[in-house]
Design an enzyme around this catalytic site. Structure first.
Site, short mmCIF file in Angstrom:
data_model
loop_
_atom_site.label_atom_id
_atom_site.label_comp_id
_atom_site.label_asym_id
_atom_site.label_seq_id
_atom_site.Cartn_x
_atom_site.Cartn_y
_atom_site.Cartn_z
N PHE A 230 -1.12 -13.26 -5.76
CA PHE A 230 -0.75 -11.88 -6.04
C PHE A 230 -2.03 -11.10 -6.29
O PHE A 230 -2.84 -11.44 -7.14
CB PHE A 230 0.20 -11.76 -7.23
CG PHE A 230 0.86 -10.41 -7.26
CD1 PHE A 230 1.97 -10.15 -6.48
CD2 PHE A 230 0.32 -9.40 -8.04
CE1 PHE A 230 2.55 -8.89 -6.46
CE2 PHE A 230 0.90 -8.13 -8.03
CZ PHE A 230 2.02 -7.88 -7.25
N ASP B 1 3.07 -8.22 3.01
CA ASP B 1 3.51 -9.53 2.53
C ASP B 1 4.61 -10.05 3.46
O ASP B 1 4.32 -10.68 4.47
CB ASP B 1 3.96 -9.38 1.08
CG ASP B 1 4.30 -10.71 0.42
OD1 ASP B 1 3.97 -11.76 0.99
OD2 ASP B 1 4.89 -10.69 -0.67
N ARG C 183 -4.88 -0.80 -11.04
CA ARG C 183 -5.18 0.00 -9.83
C ARG C 183 -6.60 0.55 -9.85
O ARG C 183 -7.21 0.75 -8.81
CB ARG C 183 -4.23 1.21 -9.74
CG ARG C 183 -2.81 0.89 -9.38
CD ARG C 183 -2.09 2.18 -8.97
NE ARG C 183 -0.65 2.09 -9.09
CZ ARG C 183 0.16 1.56 -8.17
NH1 ARG C 183 -0.35 1.07 -7.05
NH2 ARG C 183 1.46 1.53 -8.35
N GLU D 14 -1.65 1.04 5.16
CA GLU D 14 -1.00 0.29 4.07
C GLU D 14 -2.03 -0.58 3.35
O GLU D 14 -3.04 -0.98 3.94
CB GLU D 14 0.13 -0.56 4.70
CG GLU D 14 0.88 -1.49 3.79
CD GLU D 14 1.65 -0.82 2.66
OE1 GLU D 14 1.03 -0.09 1.88
OE2 GLU D 14 2.86 -1.07 2.54
N ASP D 15 -1.77 -0.85 2.08
CA ASP D 15 -2.69 -1.69 1.32
C ASP D 15 -2.52 -3.16 1.68
O ASP D 15 -3.47 -3.82 2.08
CB ASP D 15 -2.51 -1.47 -0.20
CG ASP D 15 -1.06 -1.60 -0.66
OD1 ASP D 15 -0.16 -1.78 0.20
OD2 ASP D 15 -0.81 -1.51 -1.87
P1 5GP Z 1 6.54 -6.57 1.80
O1 5GP Z 1 6.99 -7.90 1.25
O2 5GP Z 1 7.70 -5.72 2.16
O3 5GP Z 1 5.57 -6.75 2.94
O4 5GP Z 1 5.76 -5.87 0.61
C1 5GP Z 1 6.50 -5.24 -0.41
C2 5GP Z 1 5.61 -4.34 -1.24
O5 5GP Z 1 4.97 -5.13 -2.20
C3 5GP Z 1 4.54 -3.61 -0.45
O6 5GP Z 1 4.56 -2.24 -0.77
C4 5GP Z 1 3.25 -4.22 -0.88
O7 5GP Z 1 2.29 -3.20 -1.05
C5 5GP Z 1 3.59 -4.89 -2.20
N1 5GP Z 1 2.89 -6.17 -2.32
C6 5GP Z 1 3.06 -7.26 -1.58
N2 5GP Z 1 2.21 -8.25 -1.94
C7 5GP Z 1 1.46 -7.75 -2.96
C8 5GP Z 1 0.39 -8.27 -3.75
O8 5GP Z 1 -0.09 -9.40 -3.61
N3 5GP Z 1 -0.11 -7.43 -4.69
C9 5GP Z 1 0.35 -6.17 -4.91
N4 5GP Z 1 -0.22 -5.46 -5.86
N5 5GP Z 1 1.35 -5.63 -4.16
C10 5GP Z 1 1.91 -6.42 -3.21
MG MG Z 2 2.30 -0.94 -0.72
#
Ligand code: 5GP
Ligand code: MG
Length: 176
Positions: A151, A102, A164, A98-99
């Site tokens: 972010f 959050d 990207r 995963e990238d």
């Molecule tokens: P989660 O809150 O479920 O961990 O993340 C939700 C989605 O939002 C994930 O697919 C994650 O890749 C994306 N995401 C969360 N934080 C960031 C951020 O700071 N930047 C970007 N570009 N995507 C994010």
């Molecule tokens: Mg993601």
């Protein structure tokens, strides 16, 4: 690169070093296991490709894609699978790549979904662990960078499909 509204966070060199370090850890873990690495689309595609190029290991590759229904709904756990893995992973050693993590909700959904397919093991590798809004305790087995908040874009990560393509990682100066 100087870009309006973006603050440089991690350079190409820093990313390369982290990727190499993660690759060394993964080689230790997956040597002789012929694992299946599952990239989470779309954000992880550049990291995934760079990481795999550092691994001199026999492995197989697949992808999964999920949809999150906006921030509010994401928090309630409404994440659906848009594209499932295609390889049979029963009895296989699986690594989710995963990238960024959050709240942890997206990963938890992916983890539970893949677990139902009865892999021999399932672990997680994340390029960035963002601590600020963690709602779900989820064990990240392999982590690149840790950031507190902000972010993040670039190196595969987007804001509304922008940025990207950038080779470095940035924070948006005005968080959405
Ligand atoms: P989660 O809150 O479920 O961990 O993340 C939700 C989605 O939002 C994930 O697919 C994650 O890749 C994306 N995401 C969360 N934080 C960031 C951020 O700071 N930047 C970007 N570009 N995507 C994010
Ligand atoms: Mg993601």
């Amino acid at each position: 690169m100087e870009l309006k509204g973006l603050k440089p966070l991690f350079s190409q060199k820093a990313i390369q070093e982290i990727t190499k370090r993660l690759a060394e850890e993964l080689i230790r873990e997956y040597r002789d296991k012929n694992p299946v690495f599952v990239g989470v689309l779309k954000g992880s595609f550049i990291f995934f490709a760079d990481l795999i190029r550092e691994l001199k290991l026999p492995l197989e590759i697949d992808f999964i894609r999920v949809a999150s229904y906006g921030r509010d709904t994401v928090s309630s756990g409404k994440v659906s699978i848009l594209k499932d893995v295609e390889l049979p992973i029963k009895g296989r050693h699986v690594l989710i790549v995963e990238d960024i993590v959050d709240t942890g909700i997206t990963l938890k959904v992916i983890y539970n979904h893949l677990k139902e397919k009865k892999p021999a093991s399932i672990k997680i590798c994340a390029l960035i662990d963002k601590r600020e809004r963690k709602k779900i305790e989820i064990d990240l087995d392999f982590v690149g960078f840790v950031v507190e908040k902000g972010f993040i874009v670039g190196y595969g990560l987007d804001y509304d499909e922008r940025y990207r393509y950038l080779p470095e990682i940035y924070t948006l100066e005005e968080a959405p």
